[in-house]
Design a protein around this motif. Structure first.
Motif, PDB file in Angstrom:
ATOM      1  N   THR A  56      65.927  22.900   6.904  1.00 32.71           N
ATOM      2  CA  THR A  56      66.938  21.789   6.581  1.00 32.71           C
ATOM      3  C   THR A  56      68.076  21.880   7.431  1.00 32.71           C
ATOM      4  N   GLY A  57      68.249  20.508   8.003  1.00 31.41           N
ATOM      5  CA  GLY A  57      69.043  20.436   8.842  1.00 31.41           C
ATOM      6  C   GLY A  57      68.550  20.494  10.282  1.00 31.41           C
ATOM      7  N   GLY A  58      69.515  20.505  11.385  1.00 32.22           N
ATOM      8  CA  GLY A  58      68.947  20.723  12.909  1.00 32.22           C
ATOM      9  C   GLY A  58      68.317  19.293  13.353  1.00 32.22           C
ATOM     10  N   SER A  59      69.042  19.200  14.464  1.00 27.23           N
ATOM     11  CA  SER A  59      68.268  17.853  15.248  1.00 27.23           C
ATOM     12  C   SER A  59      67.880  18.150  16.614  1.00 27.23           C
ATOM     13  N   GLY A  60      67.847  19.510  16.947  1.00 29.75           N
ATOM     14  CA  GLY A  60      67.562  19.845  18.403  1.00 29.75           C
ATOM     15  C   GLY A  60      66.219  19.638  18.523  1.00 29.75           C
ATOM     16  N   TYR A  61      65.779  19.963  19.975  1.00 31.89           N
ATOM     17  CA  TYR A  61      64.577  19.737  20.331  1.00 31.89           C
ATOM     18  C   TYR A  61      63.817  20.915  20.340  1.00 31.89           C
ATOM     19  N   HIS A  62      62.393  20.712  19.864  1.00 29.23           N
ATOM     20  CA  HIS A  62      61.448  21.852  19.764  1.00 29.23           C
ATOM     21  C   HIS A  62      60.158  21.325  20.120  1.00 29.23           C
ATOM     22  N   THR A  63      59.241  22.331  20.103  1.00 23.05           N
ATOM     23  CA  THR A  63      57.708  21.986  20.325  1.00 23.05           C
ATOM     24  C   THR A  63      56.980  22.264  19.128  1.00 23.05           C
ATOM     25  N   TYR A  64      56.415  21.139  18.597  1.00 24.69           N
ATOM     26  CA  TYR A  64      55.905  21.310  17.363  1.00 24.69           C
ATOM     27  C   TYR A  64      54.316  21.288  17.461  1.00 24.69           C
ATOM     28  N   LYS A  65      53.404  22.065  16.732  1.00 20.53           N
ATOM     29  CA  LYS A  65      52.048  22.358  17.161  1.00 20.53           C
ATOM     30  C   LYS A  65      51.561  22.271  15.725  1.00 20.53           C
ATOM     31  N   CYS A  66      50.214  21.682  15.206  1.00 16.38           N
ATOM     32  CA  CYS A  66      49.744  21.942  14.252  1.00 16.38           C
ATOM     33  C   CYS A  66      48.190  21.925  14.480  1.00 16.38           C
ATOM     34  N   GLN A  67      47.498  22.885  14.010  1.00 20.63           N
ATOM     35  CA  GLN A  67      45.893  22.829  14.305  1.00 20.63           C
ATOM     36  C   GLN A  67      45.155  23.535  13.121  1.00 20.63           C
ATOM     37  N   VAL A  68      43.789  22.879  13.228  1.00 20.59           N
ATOM     38  CA  VAL A  68      42.777  23.322  11.993  1.00 20.59           C
ATOM     39  C   VAL A  68      42.341  24.961  12.698  1.00 20.59           C
ATOM     40  N   ARG A  69      42.279  25.865  11.630  1.00 19.75           N
ATOM     41  CA  ARG A  69      41.930  27.379  11.924  1.00 19.75           C
ATOM     42  C   ARG A  69      40.916  27.266  12.850  1.00 19.75           C
ATOM     43  N   SER A  70      39.723  26.805  12.441  1.00 18.51           N
ATOM     44  CA  SER A  70      38.479  26.912  13.107  1.00 18.51           C
ATOM     45  C   SER A  70      37.493  26.052  12.501  1.00 18.51           C
ATOM     46  N   ALA A  71      36.106  25.871  13.174  1.00 21.29           N
ATOM     47  CA  ALA A  71      34.938  25.206  12.440  1.00 21.29           C
ATOM     48  C   ALA A  71      34.557  25.605  11.119  1.00 21.29           C
ATOM     49  N   SER A  72      34.630  26.963  10.924  1.00 21.49           N
ATOM     50  CA  SER A  72      34.426  27.597   9.915  1.00 21.49           C
ATOM     51  C   SER A  72      35.283  27.774   8.775  1.00 21.49           C
ATOM     52  N   GLN A  73      36.438  27.786   9.279  1.00 20.92           N
ATOM     53  CA  GLN A  73      37.769  27.612   8.181  1.00 20.92           C
ATOM     54  C   GLN A  73      38.332  26.319   8.395  1.00 20.92           C
ATOM     55  N   ASN A  74      37.640  25.391   8.303  1.00 17.45           N
ATOM     56  CA  ASN A  74      38.008  23.984   8.416  1.00 17.45           C
ATOM     57  C   ASN A  74      39.047  23.308   7.280  1.00 17.45           C
ATOM     58  N   SER A  75      39.345  23.842   6.537  1.00 16.95           N
ATOM     59  CA  SER A  75      40.191  23.320   5.441  1.00 16.95           C
ATOM     60  C   SER A  75      41.490  23.906   5.700  1.00 16.95           C
ATOM     61  N   LEU A  76      41.967  24.811   6.707  1.00 19.00           N
ATOM     62  CA  LEU A  76      43.167  25.510   6.963  1.00 19.00           C
ATOM     63  C   LEU A  76      43.754  24.931   8.027  1.00 19.00           C
ATOM     64  N   VAL A  77      45.233  24.391   8.266  1.00 21.63           N
ATOM     65  CA  VAL A  77      45.721  23.966   9.197  1.00 21.63           C
ATOM     66  C   VAL A  77      46.969  25.144   9.284  1.00 21.63           C
ATOM     67  N   ASP A  78      47.286  25.433  10.733  1.00 23.81           N
ATOM     68  CA  ASP A  78      48.143  26.376  10.909  1.00 23.81           C
ATOM     69  C   ASP A  78      49.376  25.467  11.643  1.00 23.81           C
ATOM     70  N   PHE A  79      50.485  25.979  11.426  1.00 25.86           N
ATOM     71  CA  PHE A  79      51.623  25.053  11.928  1.00 25.86           C
ATOM     72  C   PHE A  79      52.720  25.960  12.551  1.00 25.86           C
ATOM     73  N   TYR A  80      53.037  25.410  14.024  1.00 24.12           N
ATOM     74  CA  TYR A  80      53.983  26.254  14.708  1.00 24.12           C
ATOM     75  C   TYR A  80      55.285  25.417  15.234  1.00 24.12           C
ATOM     76  N   VAL A  81      56.392  26.187  15.377  1.00 28.60           N
ATOM     77  CA  VAL A  81      57.541  25.719  15.983  1.00 28.60           C
ATOM     78  C   VAL A  81      57.942  26.332  17.120  1.00 28.60           C
ATOM     79  N   ASP A  82      57.848  25.983  18.328  1.00 26.13           N
ATOM     80  CA  ASP A  82      58.292  26.699  19.713  1.00 26.13           C
ATOM     81  C   ASP A  82      57.339  28.056  19.734  1.00 26.13           C
ATOM     82  N   GLY A  83      56.163  27.813  19.443  1.00 23.31           N
ATOM     83  CA  GLY A  83      55.061  28.770  19.633  1.00 23.31           C
ATOM     84  C   GLY A  83      55.221  29.746  18.440  1.00 23.31           C
TER      85      GLY A  83
END
Length: 241
Positions: free
Chosen positions: A168-195
């Motif tokens: 909550t809060g914050g207006s700084g600049y970050h690198t945002y990433k989300c990616q599906v875990r793998s072809a065999s775990q295709n319902s899982l999505v992992d999320f990252y901020v600044d790596g």
């Protein structure tokens, strides 16, 4: 997204995951390695729109009224402000013209939000989706609600909307990433901020892997009576995986 981009939609029945505690900036969590992405057969459609960098020129900019999104001069970025009170329902967007087979997104930017909107349907988001007509398909990305200035990771499928609070809060600049875990775990999505790993969202039975996705940034004003000056998304270095 759960709210419409251009036209009203029927109300969805959402499956919510309860949010976790939050702080002023993304909390530090253990780094986890990306899973190796599994390959897929290359088709003519793949070759026409390969995953990788998405330039600002690949986006169409649109708006409901007289507040406009714009390309940020001298950069590879796009700004999507929150619409003003010139009309009751005010949506703005930057939408990729053509999609690509992908498993995730990444961009550097900021969500400059606020906490003065009357409810959470006033929001801003950056995501990839496989349906840009009814906006009720598979999606994954980041959304900030403007009633509480809270950023969430989210995934969507028809009739389901699953999220976890990041901060909550914050207006700084970050690198945002989300990616599906793998072809065999295709319902899982992992999320990252600044790596840094933030969370994993799971939607059992829904395959998010290697779908035909469009990259989108949008803001939604759904109600009047509040000021949104300075509230906006900025997106730079957009790419899909």
């Amino acid at each position: 997204m759960k709210n419409v981009l251009k036209k009203p939609l029927s109300i969805l029945c959402f499956l919510l995951v309860f949010a976790y505690g939050c702080s002023d900036e993304p909390e530090t969590k253990p780094n986890v390695p990306d899973d190796n992405r599994e390959g897929h057969p290359i088709s003519a459609k793949d070759m026409t729109n390969a995953s990788g960098p998405v330039s600002p020129g690949a986006f169409s900019l649109w708006q409901s009224c007289s507040t406009y999104p714009y390309y940020i001069s001298g950069t590879n970025g796009i700004c999507v402000p929150v619409g003003g009170t010139e009309c009751g329902t005010n949506y703005l967007g930057a939408q990729q013209n053509g999609g690509q087979y992908a498993t995730g997104l990444q961009f550097t930017g900021t969500f400059k939000g606020g906490n003065n909107a009357p409810n959470g349907s006033n929001e801003m988001a950056v995501f990839i989706c496989d349906n840009v007509s009814s906006w009720t398909g598979r999606e994954m990305g980041f959304v900030k609600t403007l009633s509480d200035n809270t950023l969430k990771a989210y995934i969507q499928s028809p009739g389901q909307y699953i999220y976890q609070t990041l901060y909550t809060g914050g207006s700084g600049y970050h690198t945002y990433k989300c990616q599906v875990r793998s072809a065999s775990q295709n319902s899982l999505v992992d999320f990252y901020v600044d790596g840094v790993y933030q969370c994993t969202l799971n939607n059992p039975g829904v395959n998010y892997w290697n779908q035909w996705y469009y990259f989108v940034g949008t803001t939604h004003r759904t109600s009047g009576g509040w000021g949104s000056g300075g509230q906006q998304i900025e997106m730079y270095d957009m790419q899909t995986f």
